[in-house]
Design a protein around this motif. Structure first.
Motif, PDB file in Angstrom:
ATOM      1  N   SER A   6       5.256  12.756   3.517  1.00 38.92           N
ATOM      2  CA  SER A   6       4.275  11.668   3.676  1.00 38.92           C
ATOM      3  C   SER A   6       3.870  11.529   5.139  1.00 38.92           C
ATOM      4  N   GLY A   7       4.799  11.852   6.050  1.00 37.92           N
ATOM      5  CA  GLY A   7       4.451  11.846   7.485  1.00 37.92           C
ATOM      6  C   GLY A   7       3.359  12.859   7.769  1.00 37.92           C
ATOM      7  N   VAL A   8       3.505  14.034   7.155  1.00 42.61           N
ATOM      8  CA  VAL A   8       2.490  15.086   7.354  1.00 42.61           C
ATOM      9  C   VAL A   8       1.166  14.660   6.718  1.00 42.61           C
ATOM     10  N   LEU A   9       1.250  14.032   5.543  1.00 34.09           N
ATOM     11  CA  LEU A   9       0.017  13.603   4.859  1.00 34.09           C
ATOM     12  C   LEU A   9      -0.719  12.562   5.702  1.00 34.09           C
ATOM     13  N   ASN A  10       0.032  11.604   6.257  1.00 32.02           N
ATOM     14  CA  ASN A  10      -0.602  10.597   7.126  1.00 32.02           C
ATOM     15  C   ASN A  10      -1.246  11.241   8.338  1.00 32.02           C
ATOM     16  N   PHE A  11      -0.542  12.223   8.862  1.00 29.44           N
ATOM     17  CA  PHE A  11      -1.044  12.945  10.027  1.00 29.44           C
ATOM     18  C   PHE A  11      -2.371  13.622   9.679  1.00 29.44           C
ATOM     19  N   MET A  12      -2.396  14.254   8.497  1.00 34.37           N
ATOM     20  CA  MET A  12      -3.618  14.954   8.077  1.00 34.37           C
ATOM     21  C   MET A  12      -4.765  13.975   7.847  1.00 34.37           C
ATOM     22  N   ASP A  13      -4.418  12.780   7.389  1.00 37.53           N
ATOM     23  CA  ASP A  13      -5.471  11.786   7.134  1.00 37.53           C
ATOM     24  C   ASP A  13      -5.954  11.130   8.414  1.00 37.53           C
ATOM     25  N   GLY A  14      -5.307  11.467   9.540  1.00 31.77           N
ATOM     26  CA  GLY A  14      -5.735  10.887  10.806  1.00 31.77           C
ATOM     27  C   GLY A  14      -5.272   9.457  10.941  1.00 31.77           C
ATOM     28  N   VAL A  15      -4.147   9.126  10.310  1.00 27.06           N
ATOM     29  CA  VAL A  15      -3.557   7.786  10.365  1.00 27.06           C
ATOM     30  C   VAL A  15      -4.611   6.721  10.055  1.00 27.06           C
ATOM     31  N   LEU A  16      -5.603   7.114   9.277  1.00 28.25           N
ATOM     32  CA  LEU A  16      -6.647   6.188   8.836  1.00 28.25           C
ATOM     33  C   LEU A  16      -7.296   5.429   9.977  1.00 28.25           C
ATOM     34  N   ASN A  17      -7.328   6.040  11.131  1.00 28.64           N
ATOM     35  CA  ASN A  17      -7.795   5.285  12.281  1.00 28.64           C
ATOM     36  C   ASN A  17      -8.919   6.032  12.982  1.00 28.64           C
ATOM     37  N   SER A  18     -10.135   5.589  12.754  1.00 26.68           N
ATOM     38  CA  SER A  18     -11.253   6.352  13.285  1.00 26.68           C
ATOM     39  C   SER A  18     -11.353   6.253  14.799  1.00 26.68           C
ATOM     40  N   CYS A  19     -10.841   5.172  15.388  1.00 20.09           N
ATOM     41  CA  CYS A  19     -11.005   4.999  16.839  1.00 20.09           C
ATOM     42  C   CYS A  19     -10.329   6.129  17.590  1.00 20.09           C
ATOM     43  N   CYS A  20      -9.205   6.654  17.018  1.00 19.49           N
ATOM     44  CA  CYS A  20      -8.490   7.675  17.789  1.00 19.49           C
ATOM     45  C   CYS A  20      -8.454   8.987  17.027  1.00 19.49           C
ATOM     46  N   PHE A  21      -9.370   9.145  16.103  1.00 15.26           N
ATOM     47  CA  PHE A  21      -9.331  10.411  15.409  1.00 15.26           C
ATOM     48  C   PHE A  21     -10.714  11.024  15.235  1.00 15.26           C
ATOM     49  N   GLU A  22     -11.630  10.614  16.060  1.00 17.62           N
ATOM     50  CA  GLU A  22     -12.972  11.157  15.963  1.00 17.62           C
ATOM     51  C   GLU A  22     -13.045  12.540  16.602  1.00 17.62           C
ATOM     52  N   GLU A  23     -13.944  13.328  16.098  1.00 14.38           N
ATOM     53  CA  GLU A  23     -14.239  14.634  16.700  1.00 14.38           C
ATOM     54  C   GLU A  23     -13.010  15.516  16.819  1.00 14.38           C
ATOM     55  N   ARG A  24     -12.267  15.564  15.748  1.00 17.12           N
ATOM     56  CA  ARG A  24     -11.089  16.436  15.739  1.00 17.12           C
ATOM     57  C   ARG A  24     -11.258  17.465  14.616  1.00 17.12           C
ATOM     58  N   VAL A  25     -10.775  18.664  14.912  1.00 15.85           N
ATOM     59  CA  VAL A  25     -10.688  19.676  13.865  1.00 15.85           C
ATOM     60  C   VAL A  25      -9.212  19.998  13.703  1.00 15.85           C
ATOM     61  N   MET A  26      -8.722  19.910  12.479  1.00 15.14           N
ATOM     62  CA  MET A  26      -7.313  20.230  12.256  1.00 15.14           C
ATOM     63  C   MET A  26      -7.231  21.617  11.649  1.00 15.14           C
ATOM     64  N   VAL A  27      -6.314  22.410  12.160  1.00 11.01           N
ATOM     65  CA  VAL A  27      -6.142  23.754  11.599  1.00 11.01           C
ATOM     66  C   VAL A  27      -4.671  23.930  11.239  1.00 11.01           C
ATOM     67  N   PHE A  28      -4.439  24.284   9.991  1.00 17.65           N
ATOM     68  CA  PHE A  28      -3.077  24.540   9.542  1.00 17.65           C
ATOM     69  C   PHE A  28      -2.986  26.014   9.174  1.00 17.65           C
ATOM     70  N   THR A  29      -1.890  26.654   9.546  1.00 22.75           N
ATOM     71  CA  THR A  29      -1.708  28.036   9.086  1.00 22.75           C
ATOM     72  C   THR A  29      -0.497  28.101   8.170  1.00 22.75           C
ATOM     73  N   MET A  30      -0.588  28.992   7.205  1.00 21.38           N
ATOM     74  CA  MET A  30       0.507  29.187   6.241  1.00 21.38           C
ATOM     75  C   MET A  30       0.513  30.644   5.820  1.00 21.38           C
ATOM     76  N   ASN A  31       1.691  31.146   5.477  1.00 26.24           N
ATOM     77  CA  ASN A  31       1.723  32.487   4.905  1.00 26.24           C
ATOM     78  C   ASN A  31       1.294  32.439   3.448  1.00 26.24           C
ATOM     79  N   SER A  32       1.693  31.378   2.776  1.00 27.65           N
ATOM     80  CA  SER A  32       1.301  31.247   1.377  1.00 27.65           C
ATOM     81  C   SER A  32       1.219  29.766   1.032  1.00 27.65           C
ATOM     82  N   LYS A  33       0.244  29.427   0.180  1.00 24.75           N
ATOM     83  CA  LYS A  33       0.155  28.020  -0.200  1.00 24.75           C
ATOM     84  C   LYS A  33       0.753  27.773  -1.579  1.00 24.75           C
ATOM     85  N   ASP A  34       1.479  28.812  -2.077  1.00 24.53           N
ATOM     86  CA  ASP A  34       2.030  28.692  -3.424  1.00 24.53           C
ATOM     87  C   ASP A  34       3.124  27.643  -3.528  1.00 24.53           C
ATOM     88  N   HIS A  35       3.876  27.473  -2.454  1.00 27.36           N
ATOM     89  CA  HIS A  35       5.054  26.611  -2.570  1.00 27.36           C
ATOM     90  C   HIS A  35       4.876  25.253  -1.918  1.00 27.36           C
TER      91      HIS A  35
END
Ligand SMILES: Nc1ncnc2c1ncn2[C@@H]1O[C@H](COP(=O)(O)OP(=O)(O)OP(=O)(O)O)[C@@H](O)[C@H]1O
Ligand SMILES: [Mg+2]
Length: 480
Positions: free
Chosen positions: A298-327
């Protein structure tokens, strides 16, 4: 009369000698300091603090501006000591503020000074000292002047990107958690071997994101976009993330999750990032599977959502890398959290030819048909593995190709199955093709080019529209 002239001459000579003495011995600086001390005693001063972070631990933009402004002042050279750094070119020398350094400035005839307070117990602060009598007259215009100069500097060094890495949270409550170095990764979209159409679609997706500020705001959405780069090791995910940052002229915040204490810590790290940045989390699948301890899902999910705070999350691009998304948990991959999925496959013959062209300068070769046949039989290697063989044998293209053929026959057998349409996991069981997984937001991969191309341009059927909001959005951006 004669006497007076001689006295004047002697006084003149004496003054001249004192001046020479002061300058030659450096005593002039001591004299200036005394003079300043006397002036300080005669005037009442006022102090203004510009801390690096506000109470919510968000970055104070003014601090950054003042810092840049002070580093541009010529008076930094007159300080008692200052830092020297190499500049962009190796023979460039750049002066930089030292912790606790004092810098003099002058604005509209009023003397001012700045202290760079940096003690490790508290956050960094810049302290402005000016005469109380001058405050009304100069404070506002002076701050405006700083804004103007720093904006100008920012424009000039637009291309000087920085790579930020997070430190461990040892010094609790202290200064920023990010440390930065110049971001000079040589990867660009041109140096990465990838299907041209796919590459162009990612580029236009990024371009339309950059232009979409008003569009996102009109929708009441935070202006951010998330990309998942997934595929086997050595297929160019990290290089591609670097190329994305260079393409957009964004700084990179490389989040090392092993240095994050808990969910709150991850959140505070995010709050300390600046706009126009790529926030990169590498190998997220491995972290979530192998190390569930410090940061929760849930910490990661909040992080991905930008902590629901537009004041400090504008103009950001998030990039995640994974070897596989199966698991990984499907909640991570839903549209909005991951807007675009980009698959990085092992080499096929076509990407092999691109590598041969850029690494060896070969457009064609008599061994190419043999290589093609091996790829068709299901052998493959990662671009990193093939690239290394080509670099090692770059003086002899034939030798390079022979070594690639040998490696494909010995190490690459069966590894190209994914490229042929089916993928095998470590246990050997068959996995769905990447095209099948397109339901989780947008998937950019070779296998589903036509399907995703239609999605991208808003040609999606009503049935699919709920699941692929990201591409409806992209389509709308293109038309707005
Ligand atoms: N598609 C590609 N085109 C050109 N070079 C590539 C490509 N893929 C990998 N390389 C080269 O291989 C090296 C390793 O690539 P990179 O680190 O980006 O792979 P990765 O997918 O992030 O691997 P990992 O999953 O192990 O982190 C780099 O030097 C890169 O230049
Ligand atoms: Mg990588």
């Amino acid at each position: 009369m004669m006497r007076a002239i001689i006295v004047l001459l002697v006084i003149g000579c004496l003054l001249f000698m004192i001046r020479v003495l002061l300058f030659k011995t450096g005593l002039i600086f001591v004299a200036k300091k005394w003079w300043r001390f006397i002036e300080d005693c005669l005037h009442v001063h006022q102090f203004f603090k510009v801390p690096e972070f506000n109470e919510g631990m968000q970055e104070n933009q003014l601090y950054r501006k003042v810092y840049a402004y002070l580093n541009s002042l010529t008076s930094i050279e007159d300080s008692d000591f200052t830092n020297l750094f190499t500049g962009k070119k190796s023979n460039d020398i750049v002066l930089g503020l030292d912790p606790n350094q004092l810098i003099q400035d002058n604005f509209l005839g009023a003397p001012l000074s700045w202290a760079n307070q940096d003690d490790s117990a508290t956050a960094r602060t810049l302290v402005l000292k000016l005469r109380k009598a001058d405050r009304r007259r100069i404070l506002r215009p002076y701050l405006q002047h700083i804004h103007a100069v720093s904006d100008e500097l920012e424009q000039k060094k637009k291309r000087d990107l920085r790579l930020f890495v997070n430190l461990r949270n040892d010094r609790d409550g202290c200064c920023g958690r990010w440390r930065s170095v110049p971001f000079t990764h040589p990867s660009t979209f041109d140096t990465i071997s990838m299907e041209t159409d796919l590459k162009n679609r990612v580029k236009s997706d990024l371009e339309s994101f950059l232009k979409a500020k008003h569009y996102y705001h009109r929708l009441g959405r935070v202006w951010k976009r998330s990309y998942l780069l997934y595929g086997p090791s050595g297929t160019g995910k990290s290089s591609f993330a670097a190329a994305m940052a260079s393409f957009m002229s964004y700084d990179v915040y490389d989040v090392d999750l092993s240095r994050v204490a808990d969910d709150a810590d991850l959140k505070s790290l995010l709050l300390q990032t600046t706009s126009k940045s790529v926030i990169l989390i590498e190998d997220l699948d491995r972290f979530l599977v192998e190390k569930p301890a410090a940061v929760s899902l849930s910490g990661v999910l909040n992080f991905m959502d930008g902590v629901l705070n537009s004041c400090c999350f504008e103009e950001r691009v998030m990039v995640f890398t994974m070897n596989s998304k199966d698991h990984v948990d499907q909640a991570l991959l839903r549209p909005g959290r991951i807007d675009v999925h980009i698959h990085f496959p092992l080499c096929d013959f076509s990407s092999f030819k691109t590598l041969a062209s850029s690494y060896l300068g070969l457009k064609d070769h008599k061994l190419f048909p043999q290589v093609e046949e091996i790829f068709q039989n299901g052998s493959s290697l990662s671009p990193a593995e093939i690239g290394e063989l080509m670099i090692a044998n770059r003086n002899s293209p034939s030798r390079a190709l022979k070594s690639v053929i040998t490696a494909l026959q010995t190490d690459g057998e069966g590894r190209g199955a994914a490229n042929a349409g089916r993928r095998l996991d470590k246990s050997g069981s068959k996995k769905s093709t990447d095209a099948d997984s397109g339901e989780h937001g947008g998937v950019f991969s070779r296998e589903n080019t036509v399907k995703e191309f239609r999605k991208l341009y808003g040609l999606l059927t009503l049935k699919n529209s709920r699941k692929s909001q990201s591409f409806d959005l992209a389509a709308a951006e293109n038309h707005s």
